[in-house]
Design an enzyme around this catalytic site. Structure first.
Site, mmCIF file in Angstrom:
data_model
loop_
_atom_site.group_PDB
_atom_site.id
_atom_site.type_symbol
_atom_site.label_atom_id
_atom_site.label_comp_id
_atom_site.label_asym_id
_atom_site.label_seq_id
_atom_site.Cartn_x
_atom_site.Cartn_y
_atom_site.Cartn_z
ATOM 1 C CE LYS A 91 -4.111 2.614 5.019
ATOM 2 N NZ LYS A 91 -4.902 1.562 5.119
ATOM 3 C CE1 TYR A 122 -5.950 -3.513 9.243
ATOM 4 C CE2 TYR A 122 -4.972 -5.713 8.717
ATOM 5 C CZ TYR A 122 -5.329 -4.481 8.461
ATOM 6 O OH TYR A 122 -4.791 -3.950 7.271
ATOM 7 C CE LYS A 137 -21.556 25.404 -26.819
ATOM 8 N NZ LYS A 137 -22.295 23.821 -27.061
ATOM 9 C CB SER A 140 -17.063 24.243 -28.473
ATOM 10 O OG SER A 140 -16.863 23.499 -29.696
ATOM 11 C CD GLU A 178 -21.218 21.265 -18.705
ATOM 12 O OE1 GLU A 178 -20.678 20.314 -19.409
ATOM 13 O OE2 GLU A 178 -21.841 22.301 -19.262
ATOM 14 C CG HIS A 236 -43.564 20.207 -10.277
ATOM 15 N ND1 HIS A 236 -43.621 18.855 -9.764
ATOM 16 C CD2 HIS A 236 -44.384 20.957 -9.274
ATOM 17 C CE1 HIS A 236 -44.600 18.647 -8.706
ATOM 18 N NE2 HIS A 236 -45.125 20.136 -8.326
ATOM 19 C CB SER A 290 -1.021 -0.037 1.179
ATOM 20 O OG SER A 290 -0.208 -0.129 2.438
HETATM 21 N N1 ARG Z 1 -1.222 -1.535 5.241
HETATM 22 C C1 ARG Z 1 -2.008 -1.946 6.180
HETATM 23 C C2 ARG Z 1 -3.260 -1.249 6.148
HETATM 24 O O1 ARG Z 1 -3.426 -0.220 5.528
HETATM 25 C C3 ARG Z 1 -1.311 -1.676 7.886
HETATM 26 C C4 ARG Z 1 -1.894 -2.661 8.756
HETATM 27 C C5 ARG Z 1 -1.378 -4.027 8.179
HETATM 28 N N2 ARG Z 1 -1.522 -5.081 9.353
HETATM 29 C C6 ARG Z 1 -1.515 -6.425 8.924
HETATM 30 N N3 ARG Z 1 -1.860 -7.059 10.031
HETATM 31 N N4 ARG Z 1 -1.113 -6.899 8.060
HETATM 32 O O2 ARG Z 1 -4.445 -1.726 6.800
#
Ligand code: ARG
Length: 464
Positions: free
Chosen positions: A332, A324, A290, A284, A297, A163, A30
């Site tokens: 993200k 988790y 235009k 345009s 938009e 309307h 990531s």
């Molecule tokens: N890059 C991971 C995330 O965004 C961080 C946490 C990773 N945790 C794990 N147990 N692999 O969630």
């Protein structure tokens, strides 16, 4: 990927007998998007290290080394010299590895009593909190630009629509203030969401807490959190705060989109109520005449992506067992794009509000079409003693006659109007004017210029 990313360094690799393929490495990493969290990651680590030192879990020298190393890392990141490595998976491991390179064992001690699971949850909360603060400022700026526009046109008459049909005359200032209200609620929603964002996950460690004698409240205080998350499993796993943020963002864009739709319609030469400054429009490539309202938009179009991010996060969360799961890494990009889209949009719209030229004559001419004062005539008859339903019918018949004759209610002679109700007298023409119509709606929330000015004062007060 380039050779820059070939350094072997997985933090968890000792347990594994074979390396992951390059494709899997890229798939699971990531760092190319979460490096954006770097400053929050460092901020969280420093607060954690301070607490570890305070509780004598690490010594003062280790703490000092960590602080020094992190200062250098921040400088490297800011100057673009930091080498982000794909092999190190994410922002957390990249920074930790560099810290260890710089300060040795102290860097390896930083992760005592925490996990990337509570670390990343903390980073995101810090990121969302700071984004909310930026968005609140931008909403204020936009609202105050809209209030300025409303003030210039507190008495400018335009047709109000239901309307998409002419309904009743209103003031342009009143119309703009409707958006000021919407964006005001958006700000309230963001501020309310901030309360739930502003809790500290750190200390939850991987999922169950930690065996070290940590002081979570101390870390919360250092980082400006109002409280800690009270359940370790919940702390590392839920992203409801991010979903809530995206929902509030989706509503902002929905409001922006509605306004954009109106700006586009108003700027169409067929309507011609406004012009938008050239710097927000494009031409345009084929039609020389235009001038297109590209910014509204595009904002209308970008609403789709922000709404989509909300659905992406809801779907990401749905069906995840506690605690988790790696799914959460996918939180993200939607979040970042939501913040980027909202902040850019609000900045541009605040500027664009000052670049709107209103054309009162066109608005007035449109308000004179479509029998906008028919309700005023009905109200007039009610005030003379006729039950409202009978007044409604009498006016409907009068409008029908006007349609047949191709004239407005105010063009009718007194005697003609009296055929629909004997209660009509020569004071009727006062209520049939556009100015009389708007001025008569003189109560809180009404369109009368006097009320528009009072509403502006109220909003200004709340903005200051
Ligand atoms: N890059 C991971 C995330 O965004 C961080 C946490 C990773 N945790 C794990 N147990 N692999 O969630």
């Amino acid at each position: 990927m380039t050779s820059q990313f070939s350094k072997k360094a997985e933090a968890w690799s000792a347990r594994f007998s074979e390396p992951v393929s390059d494709l899997v490495k890229r798939y699971t990493a990531s760092v190319f998007f979460d490096k954006r969290l770097a400053s929050f990651d460092i901020q969280g680590s420093l607060a954690h290290a301070e607490m570890l030192a305070f509780k004598e879990i690490i010594n003062a020298q280790d703490h000092a080394d960590i602080v020094r190393g992190m200062a250098q890392i921040s400088a490297e990141i800011d100057s673009g010299k930091f080498e982000w490595l794909l092999d190190l998976e994410d922002v957390h491991l990249n920074i930790e590895k560099r810290l260890t390179e710089l300060v040795g064992d102290a860097g390896k001690r930083l992760h005592t009593g925490r996990s990337r699971n509570d670390q990343v949850a903390t980073d995101i909360r810090l990121y969302v909190r700071s984004s909310i603060d930026i968005i609140l400022d931008l909403l204020n700026g936009f609202r105050s630009a809209l209030v300025d526009l409303a003030e210039q046109h507190s008495a400018t008459i335009m047709p109000g629509f239901t309307h998409m049909q002419v309904a009743q005359p209103i003031t342009f200032g009143h119309h703009i203030l409707a958006y000021v209200e919407m964006f005001g609620r958006d700000a309230e929603r963001m501020a309310d969401c901030r309360k739930r964002v502003n809790r500290l996950p750190l200390g939850a460690a991987a999922l169950a807490g930690t065996t070290f004698p940590i002081d979570r409240l101390r870390v919360a205080k250092t980082l400006g959190f109002d409280d800690v998350c009270h359940n370790s499993l919940d702390a590392v796993s839920d992203r409801d705060f991010a979903i809530e943020f995206c929902a509030a963002a989706a509503l902002i864009m929905t409001h922006v989109s509605r306004m954009s739709e109106e700006l586009v319609i108003w700027m169409s030469p067929r309507i011609g109520f406004i012009d938008i400054a050239d710097r927000f429009c494009t031409g345009s490539s084929i039609m020389p005449q235009k001038k297109n309202p590209d910014v509204p938009e595009l904002a209308r179009g970008k609403t789709g992506r922000v709404n989509g991010h909300l659905i992406a996060l809801l779907t990401l969360m749905k069906g995840q067992p506690l605690a988790y799961n790696k799914d959460n890494q996918e939180d993200k990009e939607p979040l970042f794009d939501t913040v980027d889209t909202i902040t850019d949009t609000l900045r541009i719209f605040a500027d664009m509000a000052g670049g709107i030229t209103v054309k009162p004559e066109a608005m007035r001419a449109a308000a004179l079409q479509g029998y906008a004062t028919a309700t005023d005539l009905a109200d007039y008859l009610v005030k003379k003693g006729l039950p409202f339903r009978d007044a409604h019918e009498a006016v409907a018949l009068a409008v029908r006659t006007c349609v047949d004759r191709g004239c407005d209610l105010s063009d009718m002679h007194l005697e003609d109007l009296q055929k629909f109700s004997p209660l009509v007298a020569d004071d009727v023409f006062d209520v049939l004017t556009l100015e009389g119509s708007v001025a008569a709606r003189n109560h809180i929330g009404g369109t009368a210029p006097e009320q528009v000015r009072l509403a502006i004062a109220r909003v200004r007060q709340s903005l200051s």
